[in-house]
Design a protein around this motif. Structure first.
Motif, PDB file in Angstrom:
ATOM      1  N   ALA A 100       2.104  11.345 -12.720  1.00 50.40           N
ATOM      2  CA  ALA A 100       2.637  10.372 -12.393  1.00 50.40           C
ATOM      3  C   ALA A 100       2.757  10.000 -10.856  1.00 50.40           C
ATOM      4  N   LEU A 101       2.938  11.192 -10.049  1.00 51.53           N
ATOM      5  CA  LEU A 101       3.192  11.275  -8.727  1.00 51.53           C
ATOM      6  C   LEU A 101       1.718  10.897  -7.901  1.00 51.53           C
ATOM      7  N   VAL A 102       0.635  11.379  -8.576  1.00 49.96           N
ATOM      8  CA  VAL A 102      -0.613  10.966  -8.141  1.00 49.96           C
ATOM      9  C   VAL A 102      -1.024   9.536  -8.447  1.00 49.96           C
ATOM     10  N   LEU A 103      -0.751   9.008  -9.556  1.00 49.13           N
ATOM     11  CA  LEU A 103      -0.756   7.672  -9.915  1.00 49.13           C
ATOM     12  C   LEU A 103      -0.319   6.664  -8.944  1.00 49.13           C
ATOM     13  N   LEU A 104       1.189   7.004  -8.468  1.00 53.35           N
ATOM     14  CA  LEU A 104       1.943   6.237  -7.695  1.00 53.35           C
ATOM     15  C   LEU A 104       1.150   6.430  -6.334  1.00 53.35           C
ATOM     16  N   TRP A 105       0.612   7.361  -5.661  1.00 51.29           N
ATOM     17  CA  TRP A 105      -0.077   7.447  -4.395  1.00 51.29           C
ATOM     18  C   TRP A 105      -1.245   6.860  -4.624  1.00 51.29           C
ATOM     19  N   HIS A 106      -2.067   6.740  -5.768  1.00 51.38           N
ATOM     20  CA  HIS A 106      -3.327   5.906  -5.537  1.00 51.38           C
ATOM     21  C   HIS A 106      -2.979   4.479  -5.648  1.00 51.38           C
ATOM     22  N   THR A 107      -2.082   4.046  -6.389  1.00 48.53           N
ATOM     23  CA  THR A 107      -1.672   2.696  -6.397  1.00 48.53           C
ATOM     24  C   THR A 107      -1.335   2.031  -5.013  1.00 48.53           C
ATOM     25  N   LEU A 108      -0.312   2.897  -4.104  1.00 48.50           N
ATOM     26  CA  LEU A 108      -0.017   2.452  -3.033  1.00 48.50           C
ATOM     27  C   LEU A 108      -1.174   2.799  -1.998  1.00 48.50           C
ATOM     28  N   SER A 109      -2.152   3.399  -2.116  1.00 54.29           N
ATOM     29  CA  SER A 109      -3.227   3.505  -1.264  1.00 54.29           C
ATOM     30  C   SER A 109      -4.359   2.379  -1.470  1.00 54.29           C
ATOM     31  N   VAL A 110      -4.431   1.898  -2.932  1.00 54.78           N
ATOM     32  CA  VAL A 110      -5.217   0.774  -3.071  1.00 54.78           C
ATOM     33  C   VAL A 110      -4.727  -0.431  -2.842  1.00 54.78           C
ATOM     34  N   THR A 111      -3.543  -0.679  -2.897  1.00 53.71           N
ATOM     35  CA  THR A 111      -3.110  -1.872  -2.581  1.00 53.71           C
ATOM     36  C   THR A 111      -2.715  -2.193  -1.153  1.00 53.71           C
ATOM     37  N   GLY A 112      -2.806  -1.040  -0.345  1.00 52.03           N
ATOM     38  CA  GLY A 112      -2.723  -1.126   1.290  1.00 52.03           C
ATOM     39  C   GLY A 112      -1.445  -0.990   1.717  1.00 52.03           C
ATOM     40  N   VAL A 113      -0.190  -0.652   0.806  1.00 49.18           N
ATOM     41  CA  VAL A 113       1.032  -0.418   1.058  1.00 49.18           C
ATOM     42  C   VAL A 113       1.107   0.960   1.704  1.00 49.18           C
ATOM     43  N   LEU A 114       0.091   1.897   1.605  1.00 44.91           N
ATOM     44  CA  LEU A 114       0.132   3.220   2.224  1.00 44.91           C
ATOM     45  C   LEU A 114      -1.180   3.376   2.922  1.00 44.91           C
ATOM     46  N   PRO A 115      -1.414   2.945   4.381  1.00 48.62           N
ATOM     47  CA  PRO A 115      -2.518   2.811   5.243  1.00 48.62           C
ATOM     48  C   PRO A 115      -3.235   4.285   5.152  1.00 48.62           C
ATOM     49  N   GLY A 116      -4.660   4.253   5.279  1.00 51.90           N
ATOM     50  CA  GLY A 116      -5.236   5.559   5.362  1.00 51.90           C
ATOM     51  C   GLY A 116      -4.952   6.248   6.575  1.00 51.90           C
ATOM     52  N   GLU A 117      -4.403   5.696   7.743  1.00 50.80           N
ATOM     53  CA  GLU A 117      -4.211   6.305   8.962  1.00 50.80           C
ATOM     54  C   GLU A 117      -2.852   6.941   8.817  1.00 50.80           C
ATOM     55  N   VAL A 118      -2.038   6.672   7.856  1.00 53.23           N
ATOM     56  CA  VAL A 118      -0.810   7.482   7.631  1.00 53.23           C
ATOM     57  C   VAL A 118      -0.875   8.362   6.686  1.00 53.23           C
ATOM     58  N   LEU A 119      -1.626   8.231   5.691  1.00 50.44           N
ATOM     59  CA  LEU A 119      -1.809   9.128   4.486  1.00 50.44           C
ATOM     60  C   LEU A 119      -3.067   8.690   3.749  1.00 50.44           C
ATOM     61  N   ALA A 120      -4.166   9.408   3.766  1.00 51.94           N
ATOM     62  CA  ALA A 120      -5.400   9.254   3.099  1.00 51.94           C
ATOM     63  C   ALA A 120      -5.066   9.148   1.332  1.00 51.94           C
ATOM     64  N   GLY A 121      -5.826   8.444   0.708  1.00 47.06           N
ATOM     65  CA  GLY A 121      -5.739   8.040  -0.535  1.00 47.06           C
ATOM     66  C   GLY A 121      -6.275   9.360  -1.316  1.00 47.06           C
ATOM     67  N   PRO A 122      -5.752   9.475  -2.659  1.00 47.73           N
ATOM     68  CA  PRO A 122      -6.274  10.526  -3.473  1.00 47.73           C
ATOM     69  C   PRO A 122      -8.167  10.547  -3.512  1.00 47.73           C
ATOM     70  N   SER A 123      -8.643   9.492  -3.784  1.00 44.63           N
ATOM     71  CA  SER A 123     -10.083   9.444  -3.840  1.00 44.63           C
ATOM     72  C   SER A 123     -10.660  10.143  -2.333  1.00 44.63           C
ATOM     73  N   THR A 124     -10.274   9.680  -1.448  1.00 43.87           N
ATOM     74  CA  THR A 124     -10.555  10.134  -0.161  1.00 43.87           C
ATOM     75  C   THR A 124     -10.381  11.566   0.012  1.00 43.87           C
ATOM     76  N   VAL A 125      -9.347  12.179  -0.348  1.00 40.18           N
ATOM     77  CA  VAL A 125      -8.831  13.481  -0.297  1.00 40.18           C
ATOM     78  C   VAL A 125      -9.906  14.295  -1.196  1.00 40.18           C
ATOM     79  N   LEU A 126     -10.138  13.785  -2.439  1.00 41.39           N
ATOM     80  CA  LEU A 126     -10.961  14.572  -3.235  1.00 41.39           C
ATOM     81  C   LEU A 126     -12.453  14.589  -2.596  1.00 41.39           C
ATOM     82  N   SER A 127     -12.870  13.586  -1.969  1.00 38.75           N
ATOM     83  CA  SER A 127     -14.074  13.443  -1.277  1.00 38.75           C
ATOM     84  C   SER A 127     -14.221  14.571  -0.239  1.00 38.75           C
ATOM     85  N   SER A 128     -13.217  14.764   0.652  1.00 39.56           N
ATOM     86  CA  SER A 128     -13.029  15.882   1.653  1.00 39.56           C
ATOM     87  C   SER A 128     -13.014  17.072   0.979  1.00 39.56           C
TER      88      SER A 128
END
Length: 296
Positions: free
Chosen positions: A57-85
């Motif tokens: 549930a925490l990862v889903l919330l994190w992904h939702t906030l990243s996709v919608t732009g509420v959580l910018p990538g400069e502040v915290l990268a999204g789960p897909s970017t973290v998985l790619s890295s």
């Protein structure tokens, strides 16, 4: 054998019991009901699924906030970017090498600190003279923040591997000391009396009664020490590290790579979870003789 084949006296007794026995109707019959253990009731979902629901549930919330732009990538990268890295670091072998270096530091520091804490706890717990000589010093030193000792460790051991391992050893010695000492002193007095009644020698009393009685507290202390070892490792790898997960995090901080920092934090968490699972397994093996409350 029928009533007619019995003797007259036995026949009269059988007829008397038959008259005294009430005839049971269908309503009077006891309805059999299956009784399930209390521990089985109320467990609809498997336990592993319930434990995994929170992190998912925490990862889903994190992904939702990243996709919608509420959580910018400069502040915290999204789960897909973290998985790619993480995939890139694994393919280059950089992450495996860093994990091995950090794990070696943590286990070496834990081995040194655990040995010191365990030895001092046994001396202090078993002997009053040892308690007088050791316990006051340990109680005084455990209140000193380990991070505050980093400047002294650098002066004493330089900036190589030694101060990092020394910091982990200092951090892990005190939890193990406190729990083993408390476990020895809280052994049931009735077990000691039984040992004396059976004529056990002092060594046999320690080996067969005192140390097994202190084992649950010792394993709790080991779990605390493992958790603090990872915390001390994070601080230790900030001391001019050239390898390890802390080195990766320091480099990522310089280039504002929040995805690499999150990968390193996840690795820290997974390593801590793995060693905690190991200690839980050891508890099940060594404490199988002691039933304990497992929750409702």
């Amino acid at each position: 054998m029928t009533i007619a084949e019995l003797s007259p006296v036995a026949t009269d007794r059988a007829r008397g019991r038959k008259r005294l026995r009430p005839e049971r109707s269908g309503a009077d019959r006891v309805q059999l009901q299956r009784i399930e253990p209390v521990s089985v009731k109320g467990q609809g979902l498997p336990r592993w699924l319930r434990r995994a629901s929170g992190p998912v549930a925490l990862v889903l919330l994190w992904h939702t906030l990243s996709v919608t732009g509420v959580l910018p990538g400069e502040v915290l990268a999204g789960p897909s970017t973290v998985l790619s890295s993480a995939t890139t670091l694994i393919e280059t072998g950089e992450l495996q090498e860093a994990m091995w270096v950090s794990l070696s530091r943590a286990l070496t520091g834990l081995a040194i600190g655990g040995t010191i804490g365990l030895t001092l706890a046994v001396i202090s717990g078993l002997f009053r003279l040892g308690e007088d000589m050791v316990d006051a010093t340990m109680q005084m030193m455990r209140t000193v923040p380990n991070v505050a000792l980093i400047p002294l460790l650098i002066i004493w051991f330089g900036i190589g591997e030694a101060p990092k391992i020394a910091l982990i050893a200092l951090a892990t010695a005190f939890p193990l000391y406190l729990n083993v000492y408390a476990g020895i002193r809280n052994v049931d007095q009735s077990l000691i009396e039984v040992g004396r009644t059976l004529g056990l020698s002092r060594l046999a009393m320690i080996v067969n009664v005192v140390l097994p009685g202190a084992l649950p507290s010792a394993l709790v202390g080991l779990r605390y020490s493992l958790g603090i070892a990872w915390l001390a490792l994070v601080f230790g790898e900030q001391i001019n590290a050239t390898a390890g997960i802390g080195y990766l995090m320091a480099n990522a901080r310089e280039f504002f790579q929040t995805d690499v920092i999150v990968v390193c934090l996840v690795v820290y968490a997974l390593l801590g979870l793995a060693v905690d699972f190991t200690v839980r397994t050891l508890e099940k093996v060594f404490l199988s003789w002691r039933p304990a409350f497992n929750g409702t």
